[in-house]
Scaffold this motif. Structure first.
Motif, short mmCIF file in Angstrom:
data_model
loop_
_atom_site.label_atom_id
_atom_site.label_comp_id
_atom_site.label_asym_id
_atom_site.label_seq_id
_atom_site.Cartn_x
_atom_site.Cartn_y
_atom_site.Cartn_z
N PRO A 1 0.62 -1.25 0.04
CA PRO A 1 0.05 -0.07 0.05
C PRO A 1 0.79 1.46 -0.12
N PHE A 2 2.08 1.07 -0.27
CA PHE A 2 3.17 2.51 -0.38
C PHE A 2 4.28 2.11 -1.10
N LYS A 3 4.99 3.07 -1.53
CA LYS A 3 6.07 3.06 -2.33
C LYS A 3 7.33 2.75 -1.58
N LEU A 4 8.15 2.08 -2.14
CA LEU A 4 9.55 1.79 -1.19
C LEU A 4 10.10 3.34 -1.42
N THR A 5 10.94 3.23 -0.43
CA THR A 5 11.85 4.71 -0.18
C THR A 5 13.08 4.60 -1.23
N GLY A 6 13.58 5.62 -1.46
CA GLY A 6 14.82 5.55 -2.54
C GLY A 6 15.87 4.45 -1.91
N ALA A 7 16.15 4.84 -0.51
CA ALA A 7 17.20 4.02 0.06
C ALA A 7 16.70 2.48 -0.15
N GLN A 8 15.45 2.03 -0.01
CA GLN A 8 14.95 0.59 -0.01
C GLN A 8 15.25 0.28 -1.72
N GLU A 9 14.94 1.00 -2.41
CA GLU A 9 15.17 0.81 -4.03
C GLU A 9 16.66 0.54 -4.26
N ARG A 10 17.35 1.39 -3.57
CA ARG A 10 19.00 1.41 -3.94
C ARG A 10 19.45 -0.02 -3.44
N VAL A 11 19.05 -0.44 -1.89
CA VAL A 11 19.61 -1.43 -1.42
C VAL A 11 19.29 -2.66 -2.11
N LEU A 12 17.79 -2.75 -2.30
CA LEU A 12 17.23 -3.78 -3.05
C LEU A 12 17.94 -4.03 -4.38
N GLU A 13 18.54 -3.24 -5.33
CA GLU A 13 19.15 -3.39 -6.48
C GLU A 13 20.45 -3.90 -6.22
N GLU A 14 21.24 -3.58 -5.02
CA GLU A 14 22.57 -4.23 -4.65
C GLU A 14 22.42 -5.67 -4.45
N ILE A 15 21.28 -6.01 -3.92
CA ILE A 15 21.07 -7.44 -3.29
C ILE A 15 20.86 -8.17 -4.62
N ARG A 16 19.69 -7.65 -5.51
CA ARG A 16 19.44 -8.46 -6.50
C ARG A 16 20.57 -8.61 -7.60
N ALA A 17 21.53 -7.77 -7.68
CA ALA A 17 22.70 -7.77 -8.55
C ALA A 17 23.73 -9.08 -7.82
N ASP A 18 23.65 -9.07 -6.50
CA ASP A 18 24.53 -9.93 -5.78
C ASP A 18 23.80 -11.51 -5.81
#
Length: 692
Positions: free
Chosen positions: A267-284
């Motif tokens: 029901p909410f949008k991820l914060t910019g910081a959440q988006e950033r770390v999620l991309e780091e984890i996805r790449a790993d």
């Protein structure tokens, strides 16, 4: 028969005497095995025995350590107020009394009248004039030579005297093969002293040395030692990281239907910081070597959402994900939240803790072993031998500092043969930069440094225990307004030594003071089912005030709770206080945290409470906690009891950390022989535990 007559003949059987512990074994307990171990067993402090002070002049130095020498004029055992050996020594200018509360019979003969004693200790002025209590001393002949260097004092163990250590270290200094692991060119570039001269100065500093610099570890010789151990730590951790990367892991490349469906339900949008770390984890996760990432963020920054999205990537890729938490309350919170998100999307979950009945455990184990359970959440029970995963691809460890190296390694080893699962470690205790660069140099670190919108700021007040009645009135007012309250206590049962208000007493007191409120109680000695009944009632607002020990420190999420009272706040560490405070401020209502303290406060306690009152920034609080208490609180069991840094100070020596880190990268890329030599010297047998 007399009262003292024996009732049966005494046994003549001799009891075997304990085998004496050899000196080598005592040294080994201190980690002293090789000559280089002794060479690197550097002094804790120094004593100045290079000067004799006359007894008249010593009298003007009351309260400081001095060395005097004189002839024994009296040696008696006295019995008031307790048995003690009292020795009077005199020189041409006066006399000093040496007082020994614990002594051996041999000392009485040793310090007979007419013998000459050289004693060093803190001079006090007692009823009978100048005296030293338990001084260090030696018997000498008149005119005996004084040392020409400061006398080192070493960390010693049971049965190991300073004399034994000094002799062994001197022997090692004479025997060891001296070489420098760093080239003259590097030493010049780094502005460092050569190894041999630095070590020899620290063991035998000349009397004209800058004593302040020596004691404060600011002397160039100490700078070389601190740099060397920081370099060894960086090399070891970076090499452990490279070793892990050389091992195989299953790539989890699919960000598919489950992930998209989950994001669509939020029901909410991820914060910019959440988006950033999620991309780091996805790449790993897409790599064929194991991810080893630490996800850190302040209380309420949204780490659980990111962890759930990492789990959906593993499941989308056809593998299982496991989430392990240190306590059943926290694991239950995760299960309710994450399973609540994913089960409606078709994800099969399993719940596994030590408190489950045998049949429930067997059912959970069967789901895990068959692969039917795609997401497994639980406590330490996940690492039991009976738990076998079908296709474990991702391990998420919450509050990772609460687990030991061996525990995390056991879970990691439950993947397919020859494969290592990706590992995401979470911490709600932000790691200061200096600590992340040193003790966590082998990990990739992701930071969520942004709070979700709508989180209300928490006002913190420091309140004296004498104003307890006012606090109770405030609790009552909050409950009357429909808000909920936490009241946290540090102990469950009475402790006369600490005289702390306990949870059970506080629950009884509040129940009597607030008869129109329902007061709940949770603590570590309740059974998990009993705890859960109370927590569920609090979540549903059927309980207005929850009295608790620190079992509610992490994971508990009740948006309607807006007042936190922490009893005896001076007894808690900064990171723990910050975690507890983070239980409120989760809804729209303005939130308050009251830190009740019992005066008088010591310096450290004052600093902690002042920091809490002035800051809600977890990173600033973590930095202050590191300054006040050192790295142990953040590291938990990571070091397995081995202190990697004996000499360097992370706050004072940051400039050396930067230099060591840069050189470590350079040496690992171009000079492996230097890497081996340096690690052998500084780490030896202590490096293995880092390879996890």
């Amino acid at each position: 028969m007399s009262a003292s007559a024996p009732t049966q003949p005494a046994s003549k059987k001799k009891t075997p005497s304990a085998k004496p512990v050899r000196l080598e074994e005592k040294f080994a307990k201190l980690g002293l095995r090789s000559d280089m171990d002794f060479v690197l067993h550097l002094p804790m402090r120094y004593e100045d025995e290079t000067e004799i002070v006359s007894m008249r002049d010593a009298g003007f130095r009351g309260g400081s350590s001095v060395q005097v020498e004189g002839e024994v004029t009296e040696c008696d055992i006295q019995y008031r107020p307790r048995r003690q050996l009292v020795v009077t020594i005199s020189d041409d200018t006066g006399q000093v009394v040496l007082r020994f509360l614990n002594f051996y019979g041999s000392q009485i003969k040793q310090m007979a009248v007419g013998m000459r004693v050289r004693a060093r200790g803190e001079l006090r002025h007692g009823f009978f004039g100048a005296e030293m209590v338990h001084p260090t001393y030696k018997m000498v002949n008149e005119g005996a030579a004084l040392p020409t260097a400061l006398t080192p004092v070493y960390h010693a163990g049971d049965g190991v005297s300073q004399t034994m250590l000094r002799k062994a270290i001197t022997n090692a200094l004479n025997k060891v093969q001296w070489y420098d692991t760093l080239s003259p060119t590097l030493l010049q570039e780094l502005g460092l002293q050569d190894f041999e001269s630095a070590v020899k100065l620290l063991h035998n500093p000349p009397p004209d040395v800058d004593q302040y610099a020596l004691l404060e570890h600011e002397h160039p010789a100490w700078e070389r030692m601190k740099f060397d151990e920081l370099l060894a730590q960086q090399l070891s951790l970076k090499r452990a990281q490279a070793s892990r990367r050389s091992q195989g892991a299953t790539a989890l490349p699919v960000v598919g239907a489950l992930t998209q469906a989950f994001l669509a339900t939020l029901p909410f949008k991820l914060t910019g910081a959440q988006e950033r770390v999620l991309e780091e984890i996805r790449a790993d996760l897409k790599q064929a070597f194991p991810m080893q990432r630490l996800l850190q963020g302040d209380v309420g920054s949204g780490k659980t959402i990111v962890a759930a999205l990492a789990a959906t990537q593993a499941i989308d890729s056809g593998y299982q994900a496991a989430l392990m938490a240190p306590t059943e309350i926290l694991a239950e919170q995760h299960f309710r939240k994450v399973a609540g998100w994913l089960e409606p999307l078709g994800v099969k979950t399993a719940w596994l803790t030590g408190s489950l009945k045998k049949k429930e455990k067997e059912q959970a184990n069967a789901l895990i072993a068959s692969g039917e359970a795609q997401l497994v959440i639980g406590t330490h029970a996940l690492i039991q031998d009976t738990v076998q995963f079908a296709k474990l691809g991702l391990v998420i460890v919450d509050e990772q500092h609460r687990f030991g190296v061996a525990q995390r390694l056991t879970l990691r080893n439950k993947a397919e043969a020859g494969k290592i699962p990706h590992q995401l470690m979470m911490s709600a205790t932000p790691i200061p930069r200096t600590l992340a660069m040193t003790y966590y140099a082998d990990l990739e670190v992701s930071v969520i440094d942004e709070l979700p919108p709508g989180r209300t700021p928490i006002v913190t007040r420091v309140v004296d225990q004498n104003r307890r009645d006012e606090v109770i009135e405030r609790v009552h007012a909050a409950a009357q307004e429909g808000k909920q309250v936490y009241w946290v206590c540090p102990l469950i049962e009475e402790s006369e030594a600490l005289q702390l208000q306990t949870a059970t007493d506080t629950h009884a007191m509040l129940s009597a003071a607030l008869p129109d409120c329902r007061i709940g109680l949770v603590h570590g000695k309740l059974k998990p089912a009993e705890k859960q009944i109370v927590m569920d009632a609090f979540t549903r607002n059927e309980v207005q005030v929850l009295v608790a020990t620190t079992v509610i420190e992490v994971g508990v999420d009740v948006p309607n709770a807006s007042l936190m009272v922490i009893e005896h706040a001076e007894r808690f560490g900064l990171s723990q206080l910050h975690q507890l405070r983070g239980r409120v401020g989760r809804g729209a209502a303005a939130s308050v945290c009251l830190l009740l303290y019992q005066g008088p406060l010591g310096h450290t306690a004052k600093q902690r409470l002042l920091t809490m009152r002035e800051s809600t920034d977890g990173f600033e609080i973590a930095r202050k906690d590191l300054e006040l208490r050192g790295p142990g609180e953040f590291l938990g069991a990571r070091q397995s009891g081995e202190a990697l840094l004996r000499f360097a100070n992370l706050e004072k020596d940051q400039y050396l950390v930067d230099k060591a880190r840069n050189l470590a990268v350079q040496l690992l890329a171009h000079d492996l022989s230097t890497v081996e030599a340096h690690l052998q010297r500084w780490m030896g047998h202590r490096e293995e535990f880092l390879r996890v």
